[in-house]
Motif scaffolding. Structure first.
Motif, short mmCIF file in Angstrom:
data_model
loop_
_atom_site.label_atom_id
_atom_site.label_comp_id
_atom_site.label_asym_id
_atom_site.label_seq_id
_atom_site.Cartn_x
_atom_site.Cartn_y
_atom_site.Cartn_z
N LEU A 108 33.99 49.24 43.54
CA LEU A 108 34.51 47.88 43.54
C LEU A 108 34.39 47.32 42.11
O LEU A 108 33.55 46.47 41.82
CB LEU A 108 33.72 47.00 44.52
N MET A 109 35.25 47.79 41.23
CA MET A 109 35.10 47.51 39.80
C MET A 109 35.19 46.03 39.48
O MET A 109 34.56 45.54 38.56
CB MET A 109 36.17 48.28 39.01
N GLU A 110 36.03 45.26 40.20
CA GLU A 110 36.27 43.87 39.84
C GLU A 110 35.39 42.90 40.61
O GLU A 110 35.60 41.70 40.56
CB GLU A 110 37.75 43.52 40.06
N ILE A 111 34.44 43.40 41.38
CA ILE A 111 33.51 42.52 42.09
C ILE A 111 32.15 42.64 41.44
O ILE A 111 31.63 43.72 41.25
CB ILE A 111 33.42 42.89 43.58
N ALA A 112 31.60 41.51 41.05
CA ALA A 112 30.32 41.54 40.34
C ALA A 112 29.59 40.23 40.57
O ALA A 112 29.95 39.45 41.44
CB ALA A 112 30.56 41.79 38.84
N GLY A 159 39.48 27.07 36.82
CA GLY A 159 40.09 27.77 37.95
C GLY A 159 41.25 28.63 37.47
O GLY A 159 41.50 28.76 36.27
N PRO A 160 42.00 29.25 38.39
CA PRO A 160 43.16 30.04 38.01
C PRO A 160 44.25 29.15 37.38
O PRO A 160 44.26 27.93 37.58
CB PRO A 160 43.65 30.62 39.35
N ARG A 161 45.17 29.77 36.67
CA ARG A 161 46.26 29.03 36.05
C ARG A 161 47.17 28.45 37.14
O ARG A 161 47.52 29.14 38.08
CB ARG A 161 47.08 29.95 35.15
N PRO A 162 47.56 27.16 37.04
CA PRO A 162 48.44 26.57 38.06
C PRO A 162 49.85 27.15 37.98
O PRO A 162 50.54 26.98 36.97
CB PRO A 162 48.43 25.07 37.71
N LEU A 169 48.07 37.34 26.66
CA LEU A 169 47.70 38.26 27.74
C LEU A 169 48.93 38.79 28.45
O LEU A 169 49.94 38.09 28.58
CB LEU A 169 46.81 37.55 28.76
N SER A 170 48.84 40.02 28.94
CA SER A 170 49.89 40.56 29.80
C SER A 170 49.79 39.90 31.16
O SER A 170 48.76 39.32 31.52
CB SER A 170 49.74 42.08 29.93
N TRP A 171 50.86 39.99 31.94
CA TRP A 171 50.85 39.42 33.28
C TRP A 171 49.76 40.06 34.14
O TRP A 171 49.02 39.38 34.85
CB TRP A 171 52.21 39.61 33.93
N GLU A 172 49.65 41.37 34.07
CA GLU A 172 48.64 42.09 34.86
C GLU A 172 47.24 41.64 34.50
O GLU A 172 46.38 41.46 35.37
CB GLU A 172 48.78 43.61 34.67
N GLU A 173 46.99 41.46 33.20
CA GLU A 173 45.66 41.03 32.76
C GLU A 173 45.37 39.61 33.20
O GLU A 173 44.25 39.27 33.61
CB GLU A 173 45.54 41.15 31.25
N ASP A 230 42.32 36.02 36.84
CA ASP A 230 42.31 34.97 37.86
C ASP A 230 41.68 35.45 39.16
O ASP A 230 40.89 34.74 39.80
CB ASP A 230 43.74 34.49 38.13
N LEU A 231 42.01 36.67 39.57
CA LEU A 231 41.42 37.21 40.80
C LEU A 231 39.92 37.44 40.64
O LEU A 231 39.15 37.25 41.59
CB LEU A 231 42.12 38.51 41.19
N ARG A 232 39.52 37.85 39.45
CA ARG A 232 38.08 38.02 39.20
C ARG A 232 37.36 36.68 39.34
O ARG A 232 36.27 36.60 39.91
CB ARG A 232 37.86 38.59 37.80
N TYR A 233 37.99 35.61 38.83
CA TYR A 233 37.35 34.29 38.96
C TYR A 233 37.24 33.89 40.42
O TYR A 233 36.20 33.39 40.87
CB TYR A 233 38.15 33.25 38.19
#
Length: 502
Positions: free
Chosen positions: A275-279, A425-428, A463-467, A472-475
């Motif tokens: 689970l690389m992106e969960i910390a 928070g994530p970008r609106p 930033l690239s779209w994927e990044e 945002d998902l990590r946050y």
């Protein structure tokens, strides 16, 4: 922390090594390359940096406590018992909370959490000491002196960390890392260490299942052996970190054996979870049925911490609006005098749970920008569904300055105050963006969008779209109050230097 015992090869790895004097070493040849072998000893720079931190904390404590004693005593009497007791409480609580532990220095928000925890413990000890001694005059020491020490120690720690990060960008103060796993997962790890040099890792050698890679290397790092030879190479190479990445070779028994093999070395074993992106606060290790299990708790979208976040958002927005009011008035006048058009630009954005709201910004483009956009579609440089042009002809002169320093976003404080947005928070997103979201990207809408976020402090428009989505998902997954504080602080730096905005 450990320094590499051999110079890296190739132009990508020709960075200087500093710190301790190289130990005597025997040479061996792997794939035609000479490699040094030496026992792992503590790095000179690691010991030196820890001494700097301890001295800075001690000096800050001494100066603030003495100044507090003089101030509380009206400069007429020096309260020696309280002075010594408070200083002793602080200087004992900091190491007790591991604030001087070498593994926490210069790493994420954990260092500051340990300092904060230590100072809270110190305040409690001072208060208890006053109660036991029947000294009610201890109150100023608890509520004024100890917080004042925090106000000095925390910025000092931050300044020292910035110094180390600058040296790491120059290739110094880095930990030599041995990466072991599948070539693809090792490749990803190498990319991350190079992109985020502030972490202080430099992958200098690789072990793979077959002991080979693409022409004997992975992403420019030499492959020096197979996974079953890993512990032997670590002993000979003097690595500070052994980073184990995903591969079917790693069974629980083999990982346990590797941990045992490395016990008498100074190498730190780090295992990258699947689970690389969960910390952060969602991961906990506990023993069940005699087995170590990694518990992954659900993301916190409600509860006490979210209530605290809501209160901080509303109060913070009100305070920032009051402070920024003169600046916002000046910006409004500049926009109005520029082309006599409207000052505020209103745009539909998507908020929490997909609810649409009107977001406010200072207008930075010509009044017919939306109509002209269709003519500029071929020049779009934005990532994914975003529309961005580095030298957008629609941007006004005033708008260029506002965008560079993100001043155009100040009216969004009204959205925060009204509860439609959060400070962090994530970008609106725009409504048309959300229509193109993949199913997993919709998780961005589980929380309120933010005035700033990980995307803001990690590159902004570059930033690239994927990044951007990944951040945002990590946050969303790993949110915490401490992370919000770190992001807000880094946002101040990002907008001050104006990096990545257009």
């Amino acid at each position: 922390m450990e320094e590499s015992v051999w110079p890296s090869t190739g132009p990508e790895h020709g960075m200087p090594h500093i710190g301790s004097r190289p130990a005597s070493r025997s040479l061996r040849v792997v794939d035609g390359r000479s490699r040094g072998a030496a026992p792992t000893t503590a790095l000179a720079w690691e010991r030196r940096y820890r001494v700097w931190v301890i001295l800075a904390d001690t000096l800050a404590t001494a100066l603030v406590v003495v100044a507090g004693a003089l101030f509380i005593g009206d400069f007429q009497r020096f309260d020696e018992p309280h002075t010594i007791g408070t200083a002793a409480a602080i200087l004992c609580s900091l190491p007790a909370s591991r604030a001087w532990n070498k593994h926490g220095l210069g790493e994420g928000a954990e260092e500051f959490r340990r300092v904060g925890r230590g100072l809270v413990i110190a305040a409690v000890l001072v208060a208890l000491g006053g109660l036991l001694a029947g000294a009610l005059e201890v109150k100023p020491w608890v509520f004024y002196v100890v917080p004042a020490v925090a106000l000095v120690i925390l910025p000092t720690r931050y300044a020292l960390r910035r110094l180390v990060h600058r040296l790491r960008r120059q290739g110094q103060y880095l930990l030599p890392v041995m990466a072991a796993g599948h070539p693809d997962t090792v490749h990803d790890l190498i990319e991350r260490t190079r992109a985020m040099s502030h972490v202080g890792w430099r992958v200098e050698a690789v072990c793979t299942p077959s002991g080979t890679g693409d022409r004997g290397e992975v992403h420019g790092v030499p492959v020096i052996g197979a996974l079953d030879e890993l512990s032997e190479h670590v002993r000979r190479g003097g690595y500070r970190v052994v980073a184990v990445t995903a591969d079917q070779y790693w069974t629980p028994k083999r990982l346990q054996q590797l941990a045992w093999d490395l016990e008498d070395t100074a190498a730190e074993l780090v295992v990258a979870p699947v689970l690389m992106e969960i910390a952060g606060p969602r991961l906990n290790v506990s023993g069940v049925f005699g087995m170590p299990l990694l518990r992954v708790t659900a993301p916190a979208f409600t509860g006490g911490r979210r209530v605290v976040k809501e209160i901080v958002d509303r109060c913070g927005a009100a305070l920032l609006l009051a402070i920024a009011a003169p600046v916002m008035l000046g910006i409004a006048l500049a926009i109005k005098l520029g082309d006599r058009g409207p000052v505020i630009y209103r745009q539909k954005r998507v908020g929490r749970d997909g609810d649409a709201f009107t977001m406010f910004k200072f207008r930075t483009m010509v009044t017919d920008a939306d109509r002209v956009r269709q003519k500029l579609a071929a020049s779009n440089e934005g990532a994914g569904p975003l529309f961005k042009i580095r030298n957008d002809p629609r941007v006004t002169r005033v708008g260029m300055l506002l965008r560079r320093y993100s001043l155009d976003e100040l009216p969004q404080l009204i959205n925060v105050l009204s509860g439609q947005m959060s400070l962090v928070g994530p970008r609106p997103p725009l409504p048309e963006e959300t229509l193109r979201y993949a199913p997993e990207v919709h998780r961005r809408l589980l929380v309120k969008p933010g005035l700033t976020g990980l995307w803001q402090v990690s590159g902004r428009s570059e930033l690239s779209w994927e990044e951007s989505v990944r951040l945002d998902l990590r946050y969303v997954e790993d949110w915490s109050l401490a992370l919000d504080v770190v992001i807000l602080w880094k946002t101040l730096r990002a907008v001050t230097y104006g990096r990545g905005a257009y």
